[in-house]
Design a protein around this motif. Structure first.
Motif, PDB file in Angstrom:
ATOM      1  N   LEU A   1      -2.411  -7.055  -7.294  1.00  0.00           N
ATOM      2  CA  LEU A   1      -2.752  -6.546  -5.961  1.00  0.00           C
ATOM      3  C   LEU A   1      -1.957  -5.292  -5.616  1.00  0.00           C
ATOM      4  O   LEU A   1      -2.487  -4.359  -5.013  1.00  0.00           O
ATOM      5  CB  LEU A   1      -2.539  -7.629  -4.906  1.00  0.00           C
ATOM      6  N   ARG A   2      -0.675  -5.259  -5.984  1.00  0.00           N
ATOM      7  CA  ARG A   2       0.131  -4.056  -5.738  1.00  0.00           C
ATOM      8  C   ARG A   2      -0.434  -2.865  -6.526  1.00  0.00           C
ATOM      9  O   ARG A   2      -0.485  -1.747  -6.017  1.00  0.00           O
ATOM     10  CB  ARG A   2       1.591  -4.286  -6.122  1.00  0.00           C
ATOM     11  N   GLY A   3      -0.845  -3.114  -7.758  1.00  0.00           N
ATOM     12  CA  GLY A   3      -1.426  -2.039  -8.563  1.00  0.00           C
ATOM     13  C   GLY A   3      -2.722  -1.524  -7.984  1.00  0.00           C
ATOM     14  O   GLY A   3      -2.964  -0.312  -7.945  1.00  0.00           O
ATOM     15  N   VAL A   4      -3.568  -2.430  -7.520  1.00  0.00           N
ATOM     16  CA  VAL A   4      -4.845  -2.033  -6.914  1.00  0.00           C
ATOM     17  C   VAL A   4      -4.588  -1.258  -5.628  1.00  0.00           C
ATOM     18  O   VAL A   4      -5.205  -0.212  -5.387  1.00  0.00           O
ATOM     19  CB  VAL A   4      -5.735  -3.269  -6.653  1.00  0.00           C
ATOM     20  N   GLU A   5      -3.664  -1.743  -4.803  1.00  0.00           N
ATOM     21  CA  GLU A   5      -3.340  -1.059  -3.553  1.00  0.00           C
ATOM     22  C   GLU A   5      -2.826   0.355  -3.822  1.00  0.00           C
ATOM     23  O   GLU A   5      -3.224   1.313  -3.158  1.00  0.00           O
ATOM     24  CB  GLU A   5      -2.291  -1.857  -2.780  1.00  0.00           C
ATOM     25  N   SER A   6      -1.976   0.496  -4.809  1.00  0.00           N
ATOM     26  CA  SER A   6      -1.441   1.803  -5.166  1.00  0.00           C
ATOM     27  C   SER A   6      -2.545   2.735  -5.658  1.00  0.00           C
ATOM     28  O   SER A   6      -2.589   3.917  -5.283  1.00  0.00           O
ATOM     29  CB  SER A   6      -0.369   1.639  -6.242  1.00  0.00           C
ATOM     30  N   ALA A   7      -3.443   2.226  -6.477  1.00  0.00           N
ATOM     31  CA  ALA A   7      -4.544   3.049  -6.991  1.00  0.00           C
ATOM     32  C   ALA A   7      -5.482   3.488  -5.874  1.00  0.00           C
ATOM     33  O   ALA A   7      -5.929   4.642  -5.841  1.00  0.00           O
ATOM     34  CB  ALA A   7      -5.318   2.276  -8.058  1.00  0.00           C
ATOM     35  N   VAL A   8      -5.767   2.590  -4.936  1.00  0.00           N
ATOM     36  CA  VAL A   8      -6.654   2.928  -3.816  1.00  0.00           C
ATOM     37  C   VAL A   8      -5.989   3.990  -2.940  1.00  0.00           C
ATOM     38  O   VAL A   8      -6.636   4.960  -2.531  1.00  0.00           O
ATOM     39  CB  VAL A   8      -7.010   1.674  -2.990  1.00  0.00           C
ATOM     40  N   LYS A   9      -4.701   3.842  -2.670  1.00  0.00           N
ATOM     41  CA  LYS A   9      -3.989   4.847  -1.860  1.00  0.00           C
ATOM     42  C   LYS A   9      -4.017   6.195  -2.554  1.00  0.00           C
ATOM     43  O   LYS A   9      -4.211   7.227  -1.913  1.00  0.00           O
ATOM     44  CB  LYS A   9      -2.543   4.412  -1.618  1.00  0.00           C
ATOM     45  N   HIS A  10      -3.821   6.201  -3.859  1.00  0.00           N
ATOM     46  CA  HIS A  10      -3.825   7.457  -4.606  1.00  0.00           C
ATOM     47  C   HIS A  10      -5.207   8.113  -4.557  1.00  0.00           C
ATOM     48  O   HIS A  10      -5.319   9.324  -4.331  1.00  0.00           O
ATOM     49  CB  HIS A  10      -3.406   7.218  -6.058  1.00  0.00           C
ATOM     50  N   MET A  11      -6.254   7.337  -4.747  1.00  0.00           N
ATOM     51  CA  MET A  11      -7.614   7.890  -4.707  1.00  0.00           C
ATOM     52  C   MET A  11      -7.976   8.347  -3.291  1.00  0.00           C
ATOM     53  O   MET A  11      -8.623   9.364  -3.106  1.00  0.00           O
ATOM     54  CB  MET A  11      -8.624   6.859  -5.203  1.00  0.00           C
ATOM     55  N   TYR A  12      -7.539   7.590  -2.289  1.00  0.00           N
ATOM     56  CA  TYR A  12      -7.882   7.891  -0.909  1.00  0.00           C
ATOM     57  C   TYR A  12      -7.114   9.109  -0.405  1.00  0.00           C
ATOM     58  O   TYR A  12      -7.532   9.768   0.529  1.00  0.00           O
ATOM     59  CB  TYR A  12      -7.608   6.674  -0.037  1.00  0.00           C
ATOM     60  N   SER A  13      -5.981   9.436  -1.034  1.00  0.00           N
ATOM     61  CA  SER A  13      -5.197  10.588  -0.599  1.00  0.00           C
ATOM     62  C   SER A  13      -5.936  11.900  -0.850  1.00  0.00           C
ATOM     63  O   SER A  13      -5.634  12.913  -0.217  1.00  0.00           O
ATOM     64  CB  SER A  13      -3.840  10.616  -1.310  1.00  0.00           C
ATOM     65  N   ASP A  14      -6.895  11.910  -1.746  1.00  0.00           N
ATOM     66  CA  ASP A  14      -7.670  13.116  -2.044  1.00  0.00           C
ATOM     67  C   ASP A  14      -8.848  13.306  -1.098  1.00  0.00           C
ATOM     68  O   ASP A  14      -9.484  14.360  -1.114  1.00  0.00           O
ATOM     69  CB  ASP A  14      -8.197  13.071  -3.482  1.00  0.00           C
ATOM     70  N   VAL A  15      -9.123  12.337  -0.261  1.00  0.00           N
ATOM     71  CA  VAL A  15     -10.260  12.410   0.659  1.00  0.00           C
ATOM     72  C   VAL A  15      -9.857  13.262   1.861  1.00  0.00           C
ATOM     73  O   VAL A  15      -8.760  13.140   2.405  1.00  0.00           O
ATOM     74  CB  VAL A  15     -10.677  10.995   1.109  1.00  0.00           C
ATOM     75  N   SER A  16     -10.760  14.135   2.268  1.00  0.00           N
ATOM     76  CA  SER A  16     -10.445  15.020   3.397  1.00  0.00           C
ATOM     77  C   SER A  16     -10.315  14.226   4.693  1.00  0.00           C
ATOM     78  O   SER A  16     -10.817  13.111   4.837  1.00  0.00           O
ATOM     79  CB  SER A  16     -11.533  16.082   3.543  1.00  0.00           C
ATOM     80  N   GLU A  17      -9.640  14.831   5.650  1.00  0.00           N
ATOM     81  CA  GLU A  17      -9.391  14.183   6.946  1.00  0.00           C
ATOM     82  C   GLU A  17     -10.701  13.909   7.688  1.00  0.00           C
ATOM     83  O   GLU A  17     -10.852  12.857   8.318  1.00  0.00           O
ATOM     84  CB  GLU A  17      -8.472  15.059   7.799  1.00  0.00           C
ATOM     85  N   THR A  18     -11.664  14.809   7.611  1.00  0.00           N
ATOM     86  CA  THR A  18     -12.936  14.588   8.322  1.00  0.00           C
ATOM     87  C   THR A  18     -13.687  13.387   7.757  1.00  0.00           C
ATOM     88  O   THR A  18     -14.298  12.627   8.510  1.00  0.00           O
ATOM     89  CB  THR A  18     -13.835  15.837   8.241  1.00  0.00           C
TER      90      THR A  18
END
Length: 84
Positions: free
Chosen positions: A59-76
């Motif tokens: 779960l920690r690995g999945v959470e970290s991967a999702v945060k990393h992928m989501y960090s590239d998404v624009s604010e809008t």
């Protein structure tokens, strides 16, 4: 075992080889039923997944991967997703 031409020993009936062994890509020449391999693998995975520390690790690995992928998404895009 039957002996032919000197020291060459041939097993009878011949043992089936996996496709990789017939092409020279496999050295162990073992043929394992798929159902048996699947059962052994699934039992091993199930045994490891029942441990709470393993689940936390995954779960920690999945959470970290999702945060990393989501960090590239624009604010809008994030704002639009939060409205849904």
């Amino acid at each position: 075992m039957a002996k032919y031409e000197g020291s060459l020993e041939l097993a009878w009936p011949p043992k089936p080889l996996c496709l990789a062994a017939t092409k020279g890509a496999c050295a162990n020449h073992l043929l394992v039923r798929r159902t048996l391999a699947e059962k052994v693998i699934i039992d091993a995975v199930r045994g490891r997944l029942t441990d709470a520390s393993t689940i936390r690790y995954v779960l920690r690995g999945v959470e970290s991967a999702v945060k990393h992928m989501y960090s590239d998404v624009s604010e809008t895009t994030r704002l639009k997703d939060s409205e849904l």
